[in-house]
Design a protein around this motif. Structure first.
Motif, PDB file in Angstrom:
ATOM      1  N   ALA A  17       0.820  -1.163   0.178  1.00 42.92           N
ATOM      2  CA  ALA A  17       0.144  -0.280  -0.091  1.00 42.92           C
ATOM      3  C   ALA A  17       1.123   1.372   0.042  1.00 42.92           C
ATOM      4  CB  ALA A  17      -0.765   0.136   1.073  1.00 42.92           C
ATOM      5  N   HIS A  18       0.840   1.878  -1.119  1.00 44.18           N
ATOM      6  CA  HIS A  18       1.846   3.210  -1.181  1.00 44.18           C
ATOM      7  C   HIS A  18       1.442   4.182  -1.772  1.00 44.18           C
ATOM      8  CE1 HIS A  18       4.405  -0.618  -2.557  1.00 44.18           C
ATOM      9  NE2 HIS A  18       5.017  -0.177  -1.703  1.00 44.18           N
ATOM     10  N   SER A  19       1.597   5.544  -0.940  1.00 43.65           N
ATOM     11  CA  SER A  19       1.136   6.694  -1.249  1.00 43.65           C
ATOM     12  C   SER A  19       1.771   7.752  -0.561  1.00 43.65           C
ATOM     13  CB  SER A  19      -0.459   6.448  -0.571  1.00 43.65           C
ATOM     14  OG  SER A  19      -0.824   8.007  -0.775  1.00 43.65           O
ATOM     15  N   THR A  20       2.089   8.803  -1.156  1.00 39.95           N
ATOM     16  CA  THR A  20       2.808   9.894  -0.687  1.00 39.95           C
ATOM     17  C   THR A  20       1.740  10.856  -0.186  1.00 39.95           C
ATOM     18  OG1 THR A  20       3.023  10.832  -2.864  1.00 39.95           O
ATOM     19  CG2 THR A  20       5.043   9.450  -1.686  1.00 39.95           C
ATOM     20  N   THR A  21       0.509  10.628  -0.584  1.00 35.66           N
ATOM     21  CA  THR A  21      -0.537  11.789  -0.421  1.00 35.66           C
ATOM     22  C   THR A  21      -1.474  11.558   0.985  1.00 35.66           C
ATOM     23  OG1 THR A  21      -2.307  10.711  -1.705  1.00 35.66           O
ATOM     24  CG2 THR A  21      -0.741  12.113  -2.834  1.00 35.66           C
ATOM     25  N   ARG A  22      -1.697  10.170   1.018  1.00 36.14           N
ATOM     26  CA  ARG A  22      -2.445   9.951   2.448  1.00 36.14           C
ATOM     27  C   ARG A  22      -2.453   8.557   2.890  1.00 36.14           C
ATOM     28  NH1 ARG A  22      -8.650   8.565   0.817  1.00 36.14           N
ATOM     29  NH2 ARG A  22      -8.122   7.036  -1.217  1.00 36.14           N
ATOM     30  N   ALA A  23      -3.050   8.264   4.111  1.00 37.39           N
ATOM     31  CA  ALA A  23      -3.175   7.037   4.686  1.00 37.39           C
ATOM     32  C   ALA A  23      -3.883   6.246   3.619  1.00 37.39           C
ATOM     33  CB  ALA A  23      -3.630   6.850   5.777  1.00 37.39           C
ATOM     34  N   LEU A  24      -3.696   4.983   3.840  1.00 40.14           N
ATOM     35  CA  LEU A  24      -4.678   4.016   2.795  1.00 40.14           C
ATOM     36  C   LEU A  24      -5.389   3.027   3.761  1.00 40.14           C
ATOM     37  CD1 LEU A  24      -2.324   3.358  -0.316  1.00 40.14           C
ATOM     38  CD2 LEU A  24      -4.446   4.961   0.108  1.00 40.14           C
ATOM     39  N   TYR A  25      -5.115   3.138   5.308  1.00 34.74           N
ATOM     40  CA  TYR A  25      -5.872   2.450   6.142  1.00 34.74           C
ATOM     41  C   TYR A  25      -6.348   3.649   7.100  1.00 34.74           C
ATOM     42  CZ  TYR A  25      -3.236  -2.095   5.020  1.00 34.74           C
ATOM     43  OH  TYR A  25      -2.961  -3.147   4.504  1.00 34.74           O
ATOM     44  N   ALA A  26      -7.385   3.355   7.717  1.00 32.96           N
ATOM     45  CA  ALA A  26      -8.136   4.309   8.621  1.00 32.96           C
ATOM     46  C   ALA A  26      -7.351   4.412  10.124  1.00 32.96           C
ATOM     47  CB  ALA A  26      -9.589   3.915   9.052  1.00 32.96           C
ATOM     48  N   ASN A  27      -6.585   3.126  10.253  1.00 30.89           N
ATOM     49  CA  ASN A  27      -5.859   3.370  11.732  1.00 30.89           C
ATOM     50  C   ASN A  27      -4.140   3.431  11.396  1.00 30.89           C
ATOM     51  OD1 ASN A  27      -4.913   0.791  10.710  1.00 30.89           O
ATOM     52  ND2 ASN A  27      -5.820  -0.215  12.504  1.00 30.89           N
ATOM     53  N   TYR A  28      -3.943   3.752   9.947  1.00 37.71           N
ATOM     54  CA  TYR A  28      -2.485   3.963   9.830  1.00 37.71           C
ATOM     55  C   TYR A  28      -2.110   5.394  10.017  1.00 37.71           C
ATOM     56  CZ  TYR A  28       2.151   3.682   7.452  1.00 37.71           C
ATOM     57  OH  TYR A  28       3.367   3.796   7.056  1.00 37.71           O
ATOM     58  N   SER A  29      -0.873   5.319  10.970  1.00 37.84           N
ATOM     59  CA  SER A  29      -0.424   6.780  11.339  1.00 37.84           C
ATOM     60  C   SER A  29       1.297   6.932  11.376  1.00 37.84           C
ATOM     61  CB  SER A  29      -0.840   7.190  12.758  1.00 37.84           C
ATOM     62  OG  SER A  29      -0.508   6.081  13.503  1.00 37.84           O
ATOM     63  N   GLY A  30       1.729   5.861  10.508  1.00 32.39           N
ATOM     64  CA  GLY A  30       2.929   5.817  10.404  1.00 32.39           C
ATOM     65  C   GLY A  30       3.607   6.984   9.202  1.00 32.39           C
ATOM     66  N   PRO A  31       4.833   6.450   8.903  1.00 30.43           N
ATOM     67  CA  PRO A  31       5.519   7.255   7.820  1.00 30.43           C
ATOM     68  C   PRO A  31       4.882   6.908   6.398  1.00 30.43           C
ATOM     69  CG  PRO A  31       7.085   5.564   8.387  1.00 30.43           C
ATOM     70  CD  PRO A  31       5.695   5.604   9.507  1.00 30.43           C
ATOM     71  N   LEU A  32       4.682   7.986   5.563  1.00 35.79           N
ATOM     72  CA  LEU A  32       4.065   7.735   4.245  1.00 35.79           C
ATOM     73  C   LEU A  32       5.382   7.422   3.083  1.00 35.79           C
ATOM     74  CD1 LEU A  32       1.107  10.253   4.212  1.00 35.79           C
ATOM     75  CD2 LEU A  32       1.187   7.681   4.239  1.00 35.79           C
ATOM     76  N   TYR A  33       6.350   8.666   3.374  1.00 34.04           N
ATOM     77  CA  TYR A  33       7.610   8.392   2.584  1.00 34.04           C
ATOM     78  C   TYR A  33       8.793   9.040   3.153  1.00 34.04           C
ATOM     79  CZ  TYR A  33       5.917  13.262   1.080  1.00 34.04           C
ATOM     80  OH  TYR A  33       5.567  14.453   1.034  1.00 34.04           O
ATOM     81  N   GLN A  34       9.831   8.777   2.469  1.00 33.89           N
ATOM     82  CA  GLN A  34      10.928   9.702   3.160  1.00 33.89           C
ATOM     83  C   GLN A  34      11.476  10.338   1.963  1.00 33.89           C
ATOM     84  OE1 GLN A  34      14.849   7.295   2.799  1.00 33.89           O
ATOM     85  NE2 GLN A  34      14.832   7.292   5.122  1.00 33.89           N
ATOM     86  N   VAL A  35      12.118  11.613   2.556  1.00 34.65           N
ATOM     87  CA  VAL A  35      12.779  12.355   1.654  1.00 34.65           C
ATOM     88  C   VAL A  35      14.342  12.647   1.922  1.00 34.65           C
ATOM     89  CG1 VAL A  35      10.768  13.889   1.052  1.00 34.65           C
ATOM     90  CG2 VAL A  35      12.055  14.540   2.787  1.00 34.65           C
ATOM     91  N   VAL A  36      15.094  12.756   0.752  1.00 34.71           N
ATOM     92  CA  VAL A  36      16.543  13.199   1.155  1.00 34.71           C
ATOM     93  C   VAL A  36      16.870  14.551   0.731  1.00 34.71           C
ATOM     94  CG1 VAL A  36      17.034  12.173  -1.069  1.00 34.71           C
ATOM     95  CG2 VAL A  36      18.799  12.243   0.873  1.00 34.71           C
ATOM     96  N   ARG A  37      17.620  15.133   1.562  1.00 40.84           N
ATOM     97  CA  ARG A  37      17.927  16.571   1.416  1.00 40.84           C
ATOM     98  C   ARG A  37      19.139  16.749   0.494  1.00 40.84           C
ATOM     99  NH1 ARG A  37      17.153  19.927   6.626  1.00 40.84           N
ATOM    100  NH2 ARG A  37      19.025  19.060   7.302  1.00 40.84           N
ATOM    101  N   ASP A  38      19.226  17.193  -0.565  1.00 40.06           N
ATOM    102  CA  ASP A  38      20.530  17.274  -1.491  1.00 40.06           C
ATOM    103  C   ASP A  38      21.555  18.169  -0.808  1.00 40.06           C
ATOM    104  OD1 ASP A  38      19.268  15.541  -3.217  1.00 40.06           O
ATOM    105  OD2 ASP A  38      18.058  17.081  -4.219  1.00 40.06           O
ATOM    106  N   SER A  39      21.352  19.155  -0.059  1.00 38.53           N
ATOM    107  CA  SER A  39      22.267  19.913   0.552  1.00 38.53           C
ATOM    108  C   SER A  39      23.153  19.115   1.370  1.00 38.53           C
ATOM    109  CB  SER A  39      21.801  21.037   1.325  1.00 38.53           C
ATOM    110  OG  SER A  39      20.781  20.668   2.332  1.00 38.53           O
ATOM    111  N   ASP A  40      22.363  18.262   2.161  1.00 36.46           N
ATOM    112  CA  ASP A  40      23.580  17.585   3.093  1.00 36.46           C
ATOM    113  C   ASP A  40      23.280  15.904   3.240  1.00 36.46           C
ATOM    114  OD1 ASP A  40      21.070  17.234   4.567  1.00 36.46           O
ATOM    115  OD2 ASP A  40      21.795  18.454   6.338  1.00 36.46           O
ATOM    116  N   GLY A  41      22.459  15.421   2.150  1.00 31.41           N
ATOM    117  CA  GLY A  41      22.280  14.102   2.347  1.00 31.41           C
ATOM    118  C   GLY A  41      21.324  13.513   3.394  1.00 31.41           C
ATOM    119  N   SER A  42      21.062  14.332   4.255  1.00 34.29           N
ATOM    120  CA  SER A  42      20.279  13.714   5.496  1.00 34.29           C
ATOM    121  C   SER A  42      18.822  13.308   5.057  1.00 34.29           C
ATOM    122  CB  SER A  42      20.221  14.690   6.694  1.00 34.29           C
ATOM    123  OG  SER A  42      19.866  15.972   6.296  1.00 34.29           O
TER     124      SER A  42
END
Ligand code: AHR
Length: 483
Positions: A17-42
């Motif tokens: 179940a993949h989405s960067t816009t919203r939860a796809l389960y009513a009880n999901y509250s974890g991370p949707l996606y991860q971003v990497v910052r190009d200035s420092d790689g974090s």
């Protein structure tokens, strides 16, 4: 109930179940996606704002302010842990280090959900995600369902903007080794009615709009800005369905029937998951993914109809692509490199080459014209801009091999997209605006060694160096020298 609750109710639970816009389960509250910052790689996670809610895009905006970010991981919200990350090389190599694919810009696909801005996954050519080490997805001839929500206006005719089940080694291992949704307007591997884009199935070595090779007029071109697509299959039986994601209360069935001959019955699925690429890492296609899932079992049409009703209630709508100081359509501007000085983006007097010219009041009228550009509505997307040469009507700034030049509009989709830029807040204090290419959303106008490129903040090409990025990619928009 959200899509994966509905599939679970139908006894065809989500195994991805993949989405960067919203939860796809009513009880999901974890991370949707991860971003990497190009200035420092974090990296940081973008979570839901609340249990079962939409993405906390405000955290992304804060974290990425003054630099660029990419989507480094799309989390699986199902208990299976099938997270997607940058695709490895396969039958074809990607453009990044060691033949890996690009990851998507984190800001290429802003979208509104009931009026709140979140971000989709904007797949430019070269971009792809994959997971080879999978848990719970269909293998062989096991039944499977897939749905995804796409941008109907972001497509091309190259192979293969796919989401779904593919090879575990990124190689073309033969007919029937994959079963994904394909979305785009490719011709020559099967197609539907009209000019596309079409929802089809990528079953390996062929895109299928039906059971027969070639054209199947039952599958329509989809005219919707937001498209829900379904491909599902079970032994010798499969189906293609579609809907206007923003408004339909149910899905329409475009095709339902038996498997194609010649190696597709029984299916030989391998279970890996791909997004934005073909089974063998064919990575020349483009498209935007907002949400989607894969199921265990063949979902009932009525279950998918309920999923579509939920998607419609999420309220997908168009979001502005530009921010920062306004650059007005109809005005004539010059682009000063950085905050001060006399260095401007200009074309050579008698050619289309673009480089940095020193221009002051003392320059000739011709030299001033060559540094002046009329702002037009974006040729490739009306939400952004194109820049027409003041002294050569019909000639626009475009990238070719990612280098900027002023070329005559040749009327092709490629030209229009190469010539479309979104004005956004400048990266540094050294200027007012930065200019993001619409089609390659990780790439911006950038000075390098006196030339101007459509460059990314890091990457294998010299002009993509991170060194001095913020200044090189920031411009001051001033009134044009000539009009
Ligand atoms: O089936 C179409 C494409 O053909 C697949 O995605 C790819 O693996 C192969 O090149």
């Amino acid at each position: 109930s959200l899509p994966c609750d509905i599939y679970e109710f139908g006894e065809t639970p989500c195994v991805a179940a993949h989405s960067t816009t919203r939860a796809l389960y009513a009880n999901y509250s974890g991370p949707l996606y991860q971003v990497v910052r190009d200035s420092d790689g974090s990296t940081t996670n973008i979570n839901t704002k609340s249990r079962g809610g939409i993405a906390d895009s405000g955290w992304q905006d804060t974290w990425c302010a003054g630099t660029t970010c990419g989507i480094s991981m799309i989390y699986d919200q199902s208990p299976r842990g099938n997270h997607l990350s940058r695709a490895p090389p396969g039958g074809f190599k990607g453009p990044e280090l060691n033949g890996t694919d690009n990851i998507a810009s984190a800001v290429g696909a802003p979208v509104l959900l009931n009026g709140n801005r979140v971000y989709g996954v904007f797949v430019s050519p070269g971009t792809g995600y994959r997971r080879e080490d999978v848990n719970g997805t269909a293998v062989g001839d096991e039944p499977q369902g897939i749905y995804a929500v796409f941008d109907g206006a972001h497509t091309n005719n190259q192979c293969c903007f796919d989401y779904g089940n593919a090879e575990t080694n990124a190689l073309d291992t033969g007919n029937g080794h994959m079963e994904t949704i394909y979305f785009g307007d490719i011709n020559g591997m099967g197609n539907g009615k009209g000019n596309g884009p079409w929802i089809m199935a990528d079953l390996e070595n062929g895109l299928w709009a039906g059971s027969k090779e070639g054209n199947d007029p039952g599958v329509p071109s989809v005219p919707f800005r937001f498209v829900t697509a379904v491909v599902k299959g079970e032994p010798n039986h499969w189906s293609i369905r579609g809907a206007n994601a923003a408004s339909d209360r149910a899905m329409s069935t475009y095709f339902e029937g038996e498997r194609p001959k010649n190696g597709y019955n029984p299916m030989k699925r391998e279970g890996a998951i791909i997004l934005g690429i073909g089974g063998d890492n064919s990575d020349w296609s483009q498209g935007t993914f907002y949400e989607g899932c894969m199921t265990e079992g063949y979902p009932d049409d009525s279950i998918e109809d309920a999923v579509q009703a939920n998607i419609a209630s999420a309220g997908y709508d168009i979001a502005p692509l530009m921010d920062g100081p306004k650059v007005s359509v109809g005005s004539t501007i010059s682009f000063r490199a950085g905050r001060s000085g006399n260095n401007y983006l200009a074309h050579d007097p008698h050619a289309g080459n673009i480089s940095i010219h020193t221009v002051t009041d003392g320059n000739s009228a011709d030299e001033k014209k060559a540094a002046s550009w009329r702002v037009r509505t974006g040729l490739g997307n009306a939400g952004c801009l194109s820049f027409e040469s003041v002294d050569r009507a019909g000639t626009f700034i475009r990238h070719s091999g990612f280098k900027l030049q002023a070329d005559k509009n040749d009327g092709t989709k490629l030209f229009r997209e190469d010539a479309t830029y979104c004005a956004v807040q400048g990266f540094s204090g050294e200027g007012t605006n930065s200019f993001r290419n619409w089609g390659y959303a990780a790439r911006y106008f950038r000075v390098y060694n006196g030339f101007v490129y459509t460059a990314s903040n890091g990457g294998p090409r010299e002009f993509d160096t991170k060194a001095n990025w913020n200044n090189d990619a920031s411009w001051t928009v001033v009134d044009g020298f000539a009009s």
